[in-house]
Design a protein around this motif. Structure first.
Motif, PDB file in Angstrom:
ATOM      1  N   TYR A  83       0.847  -1.196   0.000  1.00 14.68           N
ATOM      2  CA  TYR A  83       0.000   0.000   0.000  1.00 14.68           C
ATOM      3  C   TYR A  83       0.878   1.240   0.000  1.00 14.68           C
ATOM      4  O   TYR A  83       1.695   1.431   0.911  1.00 14.68           O
ATOM      5  CB  TYR A  83      -0.896  -0.002   1.238  1.00 14.68           C
ATOM      6  CG  TYR A  83      -1.676   1.269   1.456  1.00 14.68           C
ATOM      7  CD1 TYR A  83      -2.828   1.529   0.718  1.00 14.68           C
ATOM      8  CD2 TYR A  83      -1.270   2.212   2.384  1.00 14.68           C
ATOM      9  CE1 TYR A  83      -3.545   2.694   0.919  1.00 14.68           C
ATOM     10  CE2 TYR A  83      -1.973   3.376   2.589  1.00 14.68           C
ATOM     11  CZ  TYR A  83      -3.109   3.610   1.860  1.00 14.68           C
ATOM     12  OH  TYR A  83      -3.822   4.765   2.054  1.00 14.68           O
ATOM     13  N   ALA A  84       0.730   2.052  -1.019  1.00 14.58           N
ATOM     14  CA  ALA A  84       1.438   3.329  -1.096  1.00 14.58           C
ATOM     15  C   ALA A  84       0.573   4.307  -1.869  1.00 14.58           C
ATOM     16  O   ALA A  84       0.096   3.994  -2.960  1.00 14.58           O
ATOM     17  CB  ALA A  84       2.790   3.167  -1.765  1.00 14.58           C
ATOM     18  N   VAL A  85       0.342   5.498  -1.294  1.00 17.73           N
ATOM     19  CA  VAL A  85      -0.468   6.538  -1.924  1.00 17.73           C
ATOM     20  C   VAL A  85       0.324   7.831  -1.883  1.00 17.73           C
ATOM     21  O   VAL A  85       0.852   8.217  -0.836  1.00 17.73           O
ATOM     22  CB  VAL A  85      -1.818   6.725  -1.190  1.00 17.73           C
ATOM     23  CG1 VAL A  85      -2.582   7.888  -1.779  1.00 17.73           C
ATOM     24  CG2 VAL A  85      -2.640   5.467  -1.258  1.00 17.73           C
ATOM     25  N   LYS A  86       0.389   8.501  -3.024  1.00 17.92           N
ATOM     26  CA  LYS A  86       1.103   9.777  -3.109  1.00 17.92           C
ATOM     27  C   LYS A  86       0.126  10.844  -3.588  1.00 17.92           C
ATOM     28  O   LYS A  86      -0.492  10.693  -4.636  1.00 17.92           O
ATOM     29  CB  LYS A  86       2.271   9.660  -4.085  1.00 17.92           C
ATOM     30  CG  LYS A  86       3.086  10.907  -4.240  1.00 17.92           C
ATOM     31  CD  LYS A  86       4.221  10.661  -5.209  1.00 17.92           C
ATOM     32  CE  LYS A  86       4.954  11.938  -5.514  1.00 17.92           C
ATOM     33  NZ  LYS A  86       5.993  11.731  -6.524  1.00 17.92           N
ATOM     34  N   ASN A  87      -0.039  11.891  -2.803  1.00 18.67           N
ATOM     35  CA  ASN A  87      -0.902  13.008  -3.159  1.00 18.67           C
ATOM     36  C   ASN A  87      -0.110  14.305  -3.047  1.00 18.67           C
ATOM     37  O   ASN A  87       0.865  14.385  -2.308  1.00 18.67           O
ATOM     38  CB  ASN A  87      -2.117  13.098  -2.227  1.00 18.67           C
ATOM     39  CG  ASN A  87      -3.129  12.026  -2.503  1.00 18.67           C
ATOM     40  OD1 ASN A  87      -3.370  11.695  -3.665  1.00 18.67           O
ATOM     41  ND2 ASN A  87      -3.707  11.464  -1.456  1.00 18.67           N
ATOM     42  N   GLY A  88      -0.571  15.330  -3.744  1.00 14.55           N
ATOM     43  CA  GLY A  88       0.040  16.646  -3.658  1.00 14.55           C
ATOM     44  C   GLY A  88      -1.010  17.693  -3.350  1.00 14.55           C
ATOM     45  O   GLY A  88      -2.195  17.505  -3.614  1.00 14.55           O
ATOM     46  N   HIS A  89      -0.567  18.810  -2.794  1.00 17.40           N
ATOM     47  CA  HIS A  89      -1.494  19.885  -2.438  1.00 17.40           C
ATOM     48  C   HIS A  89      -0.776  21.220  -2.602  1.00 17.40           C
ATOM     49  O   HIS A  89       0.389  21.357  -2.230  1.00 17.40           O
ATOM     50  CB  HIS A  89      -1.952  19.722  -0.987  1.00 17.40           C
ATOM     51  CG  HIS A  89      -2.800  20.849  -0.500  1.00 17.40           C
ATOM     52  ND1 HIS A  89      -4.103  21.010  -0.914  1.00 17.40           N
ATOM     53  CD2 HIS A  89      -2.543  21.877   0.331  1.00 17.40           C
ATOM     54  CE1 HIS A  89      -4.598  22.095  -0.326  1.00 17.40           C
ATOM     55  NE2 HIS A  89      -3.664  22.633   0.423  1.00 17.40           N
ATOM     56  N   ARG A  90      -1.491  22.208  -3.170  1.00 18.08           N
ATOM     57  CA  ARG A  90      -0.955  23.566  -3.289  1.00 18.08           C
ATOM     58  C   ARG A  90      -1.947  24.515  -2.645  1.00 18.08           C
ATOM     59  O   ARG A  90      -3.079  24.642  -3.083  1.00 18.08           O
ATOM     60  CB  ARG A  90      -0.740  23.945  -4.753  1.00 18.08           C
ATOM     61  CG  ARG A  90       0.377  23.138  -5.394  1.00 18.08           C
ATOM     62  CD  ARG A  90       0.628  23.603  -6.792  1.00 18.08           C
ATOM     63  NE  ARG A  90       1.290  24.890  -6.778  1.00 18.08           N
ATOM     64  CZ  ARG A  90       1.591  25.582  -7.872  1.00 18.08           C
ATOM     65  NH1 ARG A  90       1.274  25.115  -9.049  1.00 18.08           N
ATOM     66  NH2 ARG A  90       2.192  26.749  -7.790  1.00 18.08           N
ATOM     67  N   GLN A  91      -1.514  25.185  -1.587  1.00 12.48           N
ATOM     68  CA  GLN A  91      -2.363  26.130  -0.861  1.00 12.48           C
ATOM     69  C   GLN A  91      -2.530  27.406  -1.678  1.00 12.48           C
ATOM     70  O   GLN A  91      -1.586  27.863  -2.321  1.00 12.48           O
ATOM     71  CB  GLN A  91      -1.723  26.453   0.492  1.00 12.48           C
ATOM     72  CG  GLN A  91      -2.587  27.246   1.423  1.00 12.48           C
ATOM     73  CD  GLN A  91      -3.751  26.444   1.957  1.00 12.48           C
ATOM     74  OE1 GLN A  91      -3.640  25.254   2.163  1.00 12.48           O
ATOM     75  NE2 GLN A  91      -4.859  27.111   2.171  1.00 12.48           N
ATOM     76  N   GLN A  92      -3.715  28.005  -1.613  1.00 19.18           N
ATOM     77  CA  GLN A  92      -3.967  29.246  -2.340  1.00 19.18           C
ATOM     78  C   GLN A  92      -3.774  30.439  -1.419  1.00 19.18           C
ATOM     79  O   GLN A  92      -4.251  30.434  -0.278  1.00 19.18           O
ATOM     80  CB  GLN A  92      -5.378  29.239  -2.917  1.00 19.18           C
ATOM     81  CG  GLN A  92      -5.562  28.171  -3.975  1.00 19.18           C
ATOM     82  CD  GLN A  92      -6.858  28.328  -4.720  1.00 19.18           C
ATOM     83  OE1 GLN A  92      -7.614  29.261  -4.501  1.00 19.18           O
ATOM     84  NE2 GLN A  92      -7.111  27.402  -5.624  1.00 19.18           N
ATOM     85  N   PHE A  93      -3.048  31.445  -1.911  1.00 21.29           N
ATOM     86  CA  PHE A  93      -2.751  32.653  -1.157  1.00 21.29           C
ATOM     87  C   PHE A  93      -3.181  33.885  -1.945  1.00 21.29           C
ATOM     88  O   PHE A  93      -3.388  33.815  -3.157  1.00 21.29           O
ATOM     89  CB  PHE A  93      -1.253  32.768  -0.866  1.00 21.29           C
ATOM     90  CG  PHE A  93      -0.722  31.697   0.053  1.00 21.29           C
ATOM     91  CD1 PHE A  93      -0.952  31.759   1.409  1.00 21.29           C
ATOM     92  CD2 PHE A  93      -0.019  30.635  -0.455  1.00 21.29           C
ATOM     93  CE1 PHE A  93      -0.463  30.790   2.251  1.00 21.29           C
ATOM     94  CE2 PHE A  93       0.475  29.652   0.381  1.00 21.29           C
ATOM     95  CZ  PHE A  93       0.244  29.735   1.735  1.00 21.29           C
ATOM     96  N   THR A  94      -3.275  35.008  -1.253  1.00 22.14           N
ATOM     97  CA  THR A  94      -3.533  36.292  -1.871  1.00 22.14           C
ATOM     98  C   THR A  94      -2.361  37.197  -1.560  1.00 22.14           C
ATOM     99  O   THR A  94      -2.018  37.378  -0.398  1.00 22.14           O
ATOM    100  CB  THR A  94      -4.842  36.906  -1.346  1.00 22.14           C
ATOM    101  OG1 THR A  94      -5.915  36.019  -1.626  1.00 22.14           O
ATOM    102  CG2 THR A  94      -5.110  38.239  -2.003  1.00 22.14           C
ATOM    103  N   LYS A  95      -1.759  37.767  -2.581  1.00 18.95           N
ATOM    104  CA  LYS A  95      -0.663  38.716  -2.394  1.00 18.95           C
ATOM    105  C   LYS A  95      -1.264  40.088  -2.167  1.00 18.95           C
ATOM    106  O   LYS A  95      -2.004  40.602  -3.005  1.00 18.95           O
ATOM    107  CB  LYS A  95       0.256  38.725  -3.615  1.00 18.95           C
ATOM    108  CG  LYS A  95       1.486  39.576  -3.450  1.00 18.95           C
ATOM    109  CD  LYS A  95       2.389  39.462  -4.663  1.00 18.95           C
ATOM    110  CE  LYS A  95       3.633  40.280  -4.511  1.00 18.95           C
ATOM    111  NZ  LYS A  95       4.492  40.188  -5.703  1.00 18.95           N
ATOM    112  N   VAL A  96      -0.976  40.686  -1.002  1.00 19.23           N
ATOM    113  CA  VAL A  96      -1.567  41.961  -0.607  1.00 19.23           C
ATOM    114  C   VAL A  96      -0.445  42.969  -0.381  1.00 19.23           C
ATOM    115  O   VAL A  96       0.547  42.663   0.279  1.00 19.23           O
ATOM    116  CB  VAL A  96      -2.395  41.810   0.690  1.00 19.23           C
ATOM    117  CG1 VAL A  96      -2.978  43.123   1.126  1.00 19.23           C
ATOM    118  CG2 VAL A  96      -3.498  40.777   0.505  1.00 19.23           C
TER     119      VAL A  96
END
Length: 102
Positions: A83-96
């Protein structure tokens, strides 16, 4: 002059003409935003501390763009089970861009 302001549950130290990456905010690029949860203001050595926030003080800014952060890899594995699972995630930001404090 700087201030410590709370944006979406996180605290940021901001100064005039500074860029910050806050969690994603509502609004389009070019629109104005105001943060009224100011916790501390330092004006040339004179420090004002709120209990918990300062009343009558706000930080004004302008949304520059909406961006994504770096990719965070999430890898799960159970040994000897295949069993091996690979996921990715990119957080959303606002440049202020901070325009004024006060």
């Amino acid at each position: 002059m700087y201030a410590i302001v709370e944006i979406a549950g996180k605290q940021f130290k901001v100064a005039k003409d500074q860029y910050i990456y806050a969690p994603k905010l509502e609004g389009e690029a070019g629109s104005a935003v105001s943060f009224d949860k100011v916790l501390l203001v330092d004006n040339g050595g004179s420090i004002d501390i709120g209990v918990p926030v300062l009343s009558g003080v706000a930080v004004a800014g302008k949304i520059v763009e909406h961006v994504k952060g770096n990719k965070v890899l999430v890898f799960k594995k159970k040994r000897r089970k295949g069993y091996a699972v690979k996921n990715g995630h990119r957080q959303q930001f606002t440049k202020v861009q901070i325009e004024s404090i006060g």
